[in-house]
Write an enzyme that holds these catalytic residues in place. Sequence first.
Site, short mmCIF file in Angstrom:
data_model
loop_
_atom_site.label_atom_id
_atom_site.label_comp_id
_atom_site.label_asym_id
_atom_site.label_seq_id
_atom_site.Cartn_x
_atom_site.Cartn_y
_atom_site.Cartn_z
N CYS A 64 -3.80 -1.11 9.56
CA CYS A 64 -3.30 0.20 9.11
C CYS A 64 -3.13 1.13 10.31
O CYS A 64 -4.06 1.33 11.10
CB CYS A 64 -4.26 0.81 8.10
SG CYS A 64 -3.83 2.50 7.61
N CYS A 82 -10.17 22.11 0.46
CA CYS A 82 -9.36 20.89 0.52
C CYS A 82 -8.54 20.71 -0.75
O CYS A 82 -7.91 19.68 -0.95
CB CYS A 82 -10.25 19.66 0.76
SG CYS A 82 -11.51 19.40 -0.52
N GLU A 96 -26.94 23.22 1.73
CA GLU A 96 -26.23 21.98 1.40
C GLU A 96 -27.15 21.12 0.55
O GLU A 96 -28.33 20.98 0.85
CB GLU A 96 -25.84 21.25 2.70
CG GLU A 96 -25.45 19.80 2.55
CD GLU A 96 -24.19 19.60 1.73
OE1 GLU A 96 -24.18 18.69 0.89
OE2 GLU A 96 -23.22 20.36 1.92
N PHE A 147 -22.41 25.13 1.09
CA PHE A 147 -21.80 23.79 1.14
C PHE A 147 -21.62 23.41 2.62
O PHE A 147 -20.56 22.94 3.02
CB PHE A 147 -20.45 23.74 0.41
CG PHE A 147 -20.45 24.31 -0.98
CD1 PHE A 147 -20.81 23.51 -2.07
CD2 PHE A 147 -20.07 25.61 -1.20
CE1 PHE A 147 -20.80 24.04 -3.36
CE2 PHE A 147 -20.05 26.15 -2.49
CZ PHE A 147 -20.42 25.36 -3.57
N CYS A 196 0.17 6.40 1.59
CA CYS A 196 0.93 7.40 2.36
C CYS A 196 2.28 7.59 1.67
O CYS A 196 3.32 7.15 2.17
CB CYS A 196 1.10 6.96 3.80
SG CYS A 196 -0.45 6.80 4.71
N GLN A 256 -15.08 15.39 8.25
CA GLN A 256 -13.62 15.41 8.24
C GLN A 256 -13.07 14.13 8.84
O GLN A 256 -13.60 13.59 9.81
CB GLN A 256 -13.10 16.62 9.04
CG GLN A 256 -13.60 17.96 8.55
CD GLN A 256 -12.91 18.40 7.27
OE1 GLN A 256 -12.12 17.67 6.69
NE2 GLN A 256 -13.22 19.60 6.81
N ASN A 262 -17.39 26.13 1.90
CA ASN A 262 -16.57 24.94 2.17
C ASN A 262 -16.88 23.92 1.09
O ASN A 262 -17.51 22.89 1.33
CB ASN A 262 -16.89 24.39 3.57
CG ASN A 262 -16.09 23.15 3.89
OD1 ASN A 262 -14.96 22.99 3.44
ND2 ASN A 262 -16.68 22.24 4.66
N CYS A 296 0.86 -1.19 0.00
CA CYS A 296 0.00 0.00 0.00
C CYS A 296 0.89 1.23 0.00
O CYS A 296 1.72 1.40 0.90
CB CYS A 296 -0.91 0.01 1.23
SG CYS A 296 -1.91 1.53 1.36
#
Length: 379
Positions: free
Chosen positions: A87, A336, A262, A241, A14, A212, A309, A11
């Site tokens: 993980c 983001c 939203e 949003f 990361c 989040q 957002n 994997c």
Amino acid sequence: MKCAYFDANQCLSCRHLKTPLSDQVAAKTATLAALLKDLSVEQWLPPVVGPESGFRNKAKMVVLGAAHQPILGLVSPSGEAVSLCDCSLYPQDMQQLLHRLEAFVRQAGIPPYRVDKAKGELKFILLTRSQVRGEYMLRFVMRSEQAIPRIERELPRLLAEHPEIKVVSVNLQPVHMAILEGEEEIFLTEATRLEEEFNGVPLYIRPKSFFQTHPEVAAKLYLSARKWTRELAPTSIWDLFCGVGGFGLHCASKEVALTGIEIEAEAIACAKMSAETLGLDKVRFTALDSTSFASDSRGEEKPELIIVNPPRRGIGEALCHSLSEFAPKAILYSSCNPKTLAKDLHCISGYRVTKVQLFDMFPHTDHFEVLVMLQRIGE
């Protein structure tokens, strides 16, 4: 953070795991500064970081293998099915529960969905954890209702062993495409939501509500939004949003008129519940498209602060133009995706960038969250 999956090339999610966290944050800060270099940022606040392991509150596991030997994880670069139950991004209790869910699938005899053959039933297992209570929402993403009786047969034993599992549902995703979830949700428990809390603000999570994934950093993000907003002391706010209402509810008070928009109705239901719990009566949450709402609201009384957002695509040209036309005293933008953030900020006219802060919501990756305050020129 050490990771046997990464070391074995199983994997590589990361991708910056071998880079010290401080160097990762420095590189992200440099990336953001380069994207915003033309905007004359007045104040750069220190980046916010949190734990680099044991923080993640949501697991999205592909179900691989066979009914007698299921594997929750992913397909490695070499094509091998790899279990990711250990993980290190997940808290220990979540890792243990994921192992138990592998056993649950085996005991229930649910055949994993085979993409190559378009056969099988169970596509994904989605597990969400409430950090304030340590409780869980468990979702089985299935091709059809065929295997639901098998889940129902084994579920009482699972819930007796793990009373922290409060919400269980089946999501039906019948399409042979790389889509995480479908439209229909079938609840197998009386409870249909998780309770969460950040900085004294109760928030509720339903199956399709965005939330989040790094609670500790998210709490600090909300605190910055609240602090910056209270420095401006607006009497009216739009939260576009808005999701489950995290930003707007942190920034609101009994004296402030808050409108939250939203498109996802489940999230709006959660936001309304939070506002009621807080005793806020000058609040209106509505399930609408944010861009359409802004366009349709021209000519109406405008708020003093607009919070946005958006998803990774950003707010887009149409909403940028609406914000420029509305000319609120300030705009609070949480992003983001720094690339679409920069594009949007260049598109909004009549504002200066007064504050920028980076939040390392996704350690070991290239991704991060940014909070930006814009104030109308002349204010």
